[in-house]
Design a protein around this motif. Structure first.
Motif, PDB file in Angstrom:
ATOM      1  N   ALA A  94     -22.022   2.027  44.664  1.00 23.96           N
ATOM      2  CA  ALA A  94     -21.507   2.701  45.857  1.00 23.96           C
ATOM      3  C   ALA A  94     -22.179   4.043  46.356  1.00 23.96           C
ATOM      4  CB  ALA A  94     -19.732   2.933  45.968  1.00 23.96           C
ATOM      5  N   VAL A  95     -22.584   4.242  47.713  1.00 21.76           N
ATOM      6  CA  VAL A  95     -23.497   5.436  48.042  1.00 21.76           C
ATOM      7  C   VAL A  95     -22.688   6.133  48.728  1.00 21.76           C
ATOM      8  CG1 VAL A  95     -25.516   6.587  49.003  1.00 21.76           C
ATOM      9  CG2 VAL A  95     -25.731   4.434  47.120  1.00 21.76           C
ATOM     10  N   PHE A  96     -22.243   7.161  48.435  1.00 20.11           N
ATOM     11  CA  PHE A  96     -21.455   8.246  49.157  1.00 20.11           C
ATOM     12  C   PHE A  96     -22.418   9.070  49.752  1.00 20.11           C
ATOM     13  CE2 PHE A  96     -18.578   6.176  46.763  1.00 20.11           C
ATOM     14  CZ  PHE A  96     -17.342   6.055  47.614  1.00 20.11           C
ATOM     15  N   THR A  97     -22.038   8.941  51.739  1.00 15.60           N
ATOM     16  CA  THR A  97     -23.493  10.165  52.376  1.00 15.60           C
ATOM     17  C   THR A  97     -22.304  11.069  52.341  1.00 15.60           C
ATOM     18  OG1 THR A  97     -24.681   8.440  53.491  1.00 15.60           O
ATOM     19  CG2 THR A  97     -24.193  10.633  54.413  1.00 15.60           C
ATOM     20  N   CYS A  98     -22.347  12.379  51.904  1.00 12.18           N
ATOM     21  CA  CYS A  98     -21.447  13.142  51.201  1.00 12.18           C
ATOM     22  C   CYS A  98     -22.416  14.689  52.501  1.00 12.18           C
ATOM     23  CB  CYS A  98     -20.864  14.176  50.581  1.00 12.18           C
ATOM     24  SG  CYS A  98     -20.239  13.389  49.680  1.00 12.18           S
ATOM     25  N   THR A  99     -21.135  15.096  53.654  1.00 15.06           N
ATOM     26  CA  THR A  99     -21.697  16.500  54.249  1.00 15.06           C
ATOM     27  C   THR A  99     -20.942  17.843  53.628  1.00 15.06           C
ATOM     28  OG1 THR A  99     -22.225  14.952  56.025  1.00 15.06           O
ATOM     29  CG2 THR A  99     -21.986  17.606  56.549  1.00 15.06           C
ATOM     30  N   VAL A 100     -20.986  19.086  52.951  1.00 12.23           N
ATOM     31  CA  VAL A 100     -20.448  19.994  52.350  1.00 12.23           C
ATOM     32  C   VAL A 100     -20.699  20.736  53.493  1.00 12.23           C
ATOM     33  CG1 VAL A 100     -20.363  21.602  50.395  1.00 12.23           C
ATOM     34  CG2 VAL A 100     -21.188  19.694  50.278  1.00 12.23           C
ATOM     35  N   LYS A 101     -19.300  21.577  53.638  1.00 11.67           N
ATOM     36  CA  LYS A 101     -19.015  21.956  55.065  1.00 11.67           C
ATOM     37  C   LYS A 101     -18.818  23.728  54.618  1.00 11.67           C
ATOM     38  CE  LYS A 101     -16.320  19.991  58.032  1.00 11.67           C
ATOM     39  NZ  LYS A 101     -16.322  19.075  59.429  1.00 11.67           N
ATOM     40  N   GLU A 102     -17.774  23.540  53.404  1.00 12.81           N
ATOM     41  CA  GLU A 102     -17.621  25.114  53.285  1.00 12.81           C
ATOM     42  C   GLU A 102     -17.097  24.601  51.258  1.00 12.81           C
ATOM     43  OE1 GLU A 102     -13.852  27.277  54.834  1.00 12.81           O
ATOM     44  OE2 GLU A 102     -13.741  25.275  55.549  1.00 12.81           O
ATOM     45  N   VAL A 103     -17.744  26.170  50.670  1.00  9.04           N
ATOM     46  CA  VAL A 103     -17.562  26.028  48.974  1.00  9.04           C
ATOM     47  C   VAL A 103     -16.909  27.677  48.675  1.00  9.04           C
ATOM     48  CG1 VAL A 103     -18.801  26.738  46.920  1.00  9.04           C
ATOM     49  CG2 VAL A 103     -20.247  24.882  48.554  1.00  9.04           C
ATOM     50  N   LYS A 104     -15.407  27.194  47.906  1.00  8.28           N
ATOM     51  CA  LYS A 104     -14.488  28.047  47.649  1.00  8.28           C
ATOM     52  C   LYS A 104     -14.873  28.125  46.381  1.00  8.28           C
ATOM     53  CE  LYS A 104     -12.445  26.886  52.222  1.00  8.28           C
ATOM     54  NZ  LYS A 104     -10.269  26.892  52.680  1.00  8.28           N
ATOM     55  N   ALA A 105     -13.810  29.520  45.826  1.00 12.53           N
ATOM     56  CA  ALA A 105     -14.016  29.801  44.604  1.00 12.53           C
ATOM     57  C   ALA A 105     -12.959  30.116  44.432  1.00 12.53           C
ATOM     58  CB  ALA A 105     -14.952  31.197  44.302  1.00 12.53           C
ATOM     59  N   ALA A 136      -1.298  28.074  40.892  1.00 10.47           N
ATOM     60  CA  ALA A 136      -0.573  28.406  42.496  1.00 10.47           C
ATOM     61  C   ALA A 136      -1.994  29.348  42.560  1.00 10.47           C
ATOM     62  CB  ALA A 136       0.436  29.832  41.617  1.00 10.47           C
ATOM     63  N   GLN A 137      -2.763  28.730  42.303  1.00  6.59           N
ATOM     64  CA  GLN A 137      -4.407  29.688  42.918  1.00  6.59           C
ATOM     65  C   GLN A 137      -4.701  28.723  44.474  1.00  6.59           C
ATOM     66  OE1 GLN A 137      -7.344  28.297  40.444  1.00  6.59           O
ATOM     67  NE2 GLN A 137      -7.510  25.991  40.834  1.00  6.59           N
ATOM     68  N   ASN A 138      -5.315  29.981  44.810  1.00  7.55           N
ATOM     69  CA  ASN A 138      -5.842  29.581  45.944  1.00  7.55           C
ATOM     70  C   ASN A 138      -7.067  29.743  45.653  1.00  7.55           C
ATOM     71  OD1 ASN A 138      -3.392  29.836  47.667  1.00  7.55           O
ATOM     72  ND2 ASN A 138      -3.732  32.328  47.478  1.00  7.55           N
ATOM     73  N   PHE A 139      -7.750  29.174  47.181  1.00  4.85           N
ATOM     74  CA  PHE A 139      -9.997  29.463  47.177  1.00  4.85           C
ATOM     75  C   PHE A 139      -9.625  29.515  48.429  1.00  4.85           C
ATOM     76  CE2 PHE A 139      -8.471  25.185  44.277  1.00  4.85           C
ATOM     77  CZ  PHE A 139      -9.134  25.647  43.638  1.00  4.85           C
ATOM     78  N   GLU A 140     -10.848  30.540  47.517  1.00  7.68           N
ATOM     79  CA  GLU A 140     -11.728  31.188  48.977  1.00  7.68           C
ATOM     80  C   GLU A 140     -13.242  31.133  48.998  1.00  7.68           C
ATOM     81  OE1 GLU A 140     -10.718  35.696  47.962  1.00  7.68           O
ATOM     82  OE2 GLU A 140      -8.552  35.167  48.598  1.00  7.68           O
ATOM     83  N   ASP A 161     -18.098  24.641  38.337  1.00  6.52           N
ATOM     84  CA  ASP A 161     -17.374  23.550  38.341  1.00  6.52           C
ATOM     85  C   ASP A 161     -15.811  24.195  38.419  1.00  6.52           C
ATOM     86  OD1 ASP A 161     -16.390  21.380  37.309  1.00  6.52           O
ATOM     87  OD2 ASP A 161     -16.300  22.137  34.720  1.00  6.52           O
ATOM     88  N   GLY A 162     -15.332  23.677  38.548  1.00  8.36           N
ATOM     89  CA  GLY A 162     -13.641  24.562  38.990  1.00  8.36           C
ATOM     90  C   GLY A 162     -13.988  24.877  40.321  1.00  8.36           C
ATOM     91  N   ASP A 163     -15.450  25.393  41.229  1.00 11.63           N
ATOM     92  CA  ASP A 163     -14.699  25.413  42.469  1.00 11.63           C
ATOM     93  C   ASP A 163     -14.059  24.260  43.388  1.00 11.63           C
ATOM     94  OD1 ASP A 163     -15.983  27.684  42.076  1.00 11.63           O
ATOM     95  OD2 ASP A 163     -18.072  27.973  43.575  1.00 11.63           O
ATOM     96  N   GLN A 164     -13.761  24.933  45.112  1.00 11.71           N
ATOM     97  CA  GLN A 164     -13.128  23.647  45.263  1.00 11.71           C
ATOM     98  C   GLN A 164     -14.437  23.330  46.966  1.00 11.71           C
ATOM     99  OE1 GLN A 164     -10.540  24.310  49.066  1.00 11.71           O
ATOM    100  NE2 GLN A 164      -8.726  23.159  47.696  1.00 11.71           N
ATOM    101  N   VAL A 165     -14.759  22.412  46.855  1.00 16.85           N
ATOM    102  CA  VAL A 165     -16.341  22.040  47.662  1.00 16.85           C
ATOM    103  C   VAL A 165     -15.454  21.337  48.759  1.00 16.85           C
ATOM    104  CG1 VAL A 165     -18.026  22.112  46.764  1.00 16.85           C
ATOM    105  CG2 VAL A 165     -16.812  19.538  46.871  1.00 16.85           C
ATOM    106  N   VAL A 166     -15.173  21.649  50.034  1.00 15.67           N
ATOM    107  CA  VAL A 166     -15.467  20.808  51.090  1.00 15.67           C
ATOM    108  C   VAL A 166     -15.635  19.871  52.050  1.00 15.67           C
ATOM    109  CG1 VAL A 166     -13.304  21.028  53.793  1.00 15.67           C
ATOM    110  CG2 VAL A 166     -13.225  22.582  51.954  1.00 15.67           C
TER     111      VAL A 166
END
Length: 443
Positions: A235-246, A150-154, A164-169
């Motif tokens: 395939a090539v994915f152009t990605c923009t990392v908007k947030e990094v959450k633990a 039930a973890q959240n990400f901050e 590894d295990g982080d959430q990236v938006v």
């Protein structure tokens, strides 16, 4: 009708059955008399068509039906009188291929009879039931795991790199051969690194990346990818990392408990303890079931039908082959030979299967409609959105019904044996129980 024994060796039986022409003719006449009241024919009132005309018109078709019914009747009568139970469908064939109206019918019937099952003194069976209590440490460990799910990400502090295990938006746009493709783009997508929810190789390239970074992620779609136009393509994915959450585990409090249906944290702990002990009891039952099967296997010995052994050994060999070759989904593969190991396992399964069936029959063990419905519902959940079709399929398929009924029947017979056996309880640790379960998998 005459039945003459032609073979009696071990469990093999053979009989020659003669149905006289007179008996067959009588059966045909019986059918005509039964049908006569409802038959209409030009020139005759309903039910008044002469028997000779009916016989000329319908006799040939009714003769075939009469032959089958007479032979079936002879077989059923034989099994009632002899007490034999065929292990598999009897082999029945007509021997006078040049049969013509007015001839007797000559039929050969062969089968393997089920053996006589010896009496077993179930009270002589000694079993040990492993009992594990859910301790406070076990409950706390399970509670911590529950909080993790039930973890959240901050948000990490500014400038922190993803782990590894982080959430990236991220925003991303994927292209193959320079062209965007359907489903290859999204904005503000929350991706948990290490979840393996994206194409293999995608997530590791986002580990160690900071918010605000734009990068190209190059991956190849799997060869068996469901979209054929993308399978095996780079395939090539152009990605923009908007947030990094633990990840942040949920607080162990009453609010967490309410998310899982409990009134408060104390109530959730009670629920967890009960669930753990139910899991321990299920594992303990599996261990004790193997022990009782081992005990019964040593207590009984009787001849086994070769056809059942051959069929079971073949199924075992086929199942094990597919387990060793999971990439082969169909049955378009070389013929699988049975080994001595397959045959030994088949012998045990057939012997125990016949014994449990006999015990269940004598104890009048039955599978209720409610139990069957529950089993069908359990299977139907594997086909979301098609539950109704699955129910209808099972209702029309006797073989599928038997496949669902058999394990329920077996478990009820095992419970019956438990009730009569001498069972002693032994309290053990969770680790000891786990070792006992792992030992089952190794055998």
């Amino acid at each position: 009708m005459q039945v003459t024994e032609t073979l009696n060796e071990g469990l093999k039986r053979g009989y020659a059955i003669t149905v006289t022409a007179a008996e067959l003719d009588a059966k045909v006449n019986e059918k005509l008399v039964e049908a006569q009241p409802g038959i209409e024919m030009k020139g005759f009132r309903k039910g008044k068509v002469p028997m000779a005309l009916l016989k000329k018109q319908y006799g040939e078709r009714l003769t075939g039906e009469a032959m089958q019914e007479t032979i079936d009747g002879a077989m059923n009568q034989h099994f009632e009188e002899s007490g034999d139970r065929p292990a598999m469908q009897p082999d029945v064939k007509m021997t006078n291929d040049d049969w013509k109206p007015g001839d007797d019918i000559e039929v050969d019937m062969s089968y393997e009879a089920l053996p006589e099952i010896p009496e077993v003194d179930l009270k002589s069976v000694s079993l040990e039931k492993l009992v594990v209590k859910a301790g406070e440490a076990d409950v706390d460990e399970a509670l911590a795991n529950l909080a993790e799910t039930a973890q959240n990400f901050e948000a990490r502090e500014e400038g922190a790199a993803s782990e590894d295990g982080d959430q990236v938006v991220i925003d991303f746009l994927g292209k193959v051969d320079g062209e965007a493709f359907d489903g290859g783009a999204a904005d503000d997508f929350p991706l948990v690194l290490g979840s393996n929810s994206f194409i293999p190789g995608f997530e590791p390239q986002l580990v160690g990346i900071k918010a605000g970074v734009e990068l190209d992620v190059t991956v190849s779609f799997p060869e068996d990818y469901q979209a054929e136009n993308l399978a095996g393509k780079e395939a090539v994915f152009t990605c923009t990392v908007k947030e990094v959450k633990a990840p942040v585990a949920a607080e162990l409090d009453d609010e967490l408990a309410k998310k899982f249906g409990a009134e408060d944290l104390a109530g959730l702990k009670v629920q967890i303890g009960e669930r753990l002990e139910a899991e321990y009891a299920g594992a303990s039952r599996a261990v004790m079931k193997r022990a009782v099967l081992d005990a019964l296997d040593k207590l009984v010995s009787f001849d086994l039908p070769p056809s059942l052994l051959e069929s079971e050994a073949g199924q075992i060999a086929h199942q094990l082959w597919h387990e060793d070759n999971p990439e082969v989904e169909g049955h378009d593969h070389p013929e699988i030979e049975t080994t001595d190991e397959h045959k030994a396992l088949a012998e045990r399964r057939v012997r125990l299967g016949l014994l449990l069936a006999e015990l269940g029959q004598k104890a009048e063990v039955e599978v209720t409609d409610a139990e069957m419905t529950q089993a069908i519902m359990g299977q139907a959940r594997q086909y979301p959105g098609q539950e109704r079709e699955f129910f209808e399929f099972v209702q029309k398929n006797a073989q599928m019904q038997q496949q669902l009924r058999a394990p329920i029947f077996e478990d009820k017979v095992i419970d019956y044996v438990f009730e009569l056996a001498d069972v002693s309880e032994k309290e053990v640790s969770k680790d000891d129980l786990q070792k006992a379960v792992e030992a089952l998998e190794e055998e």
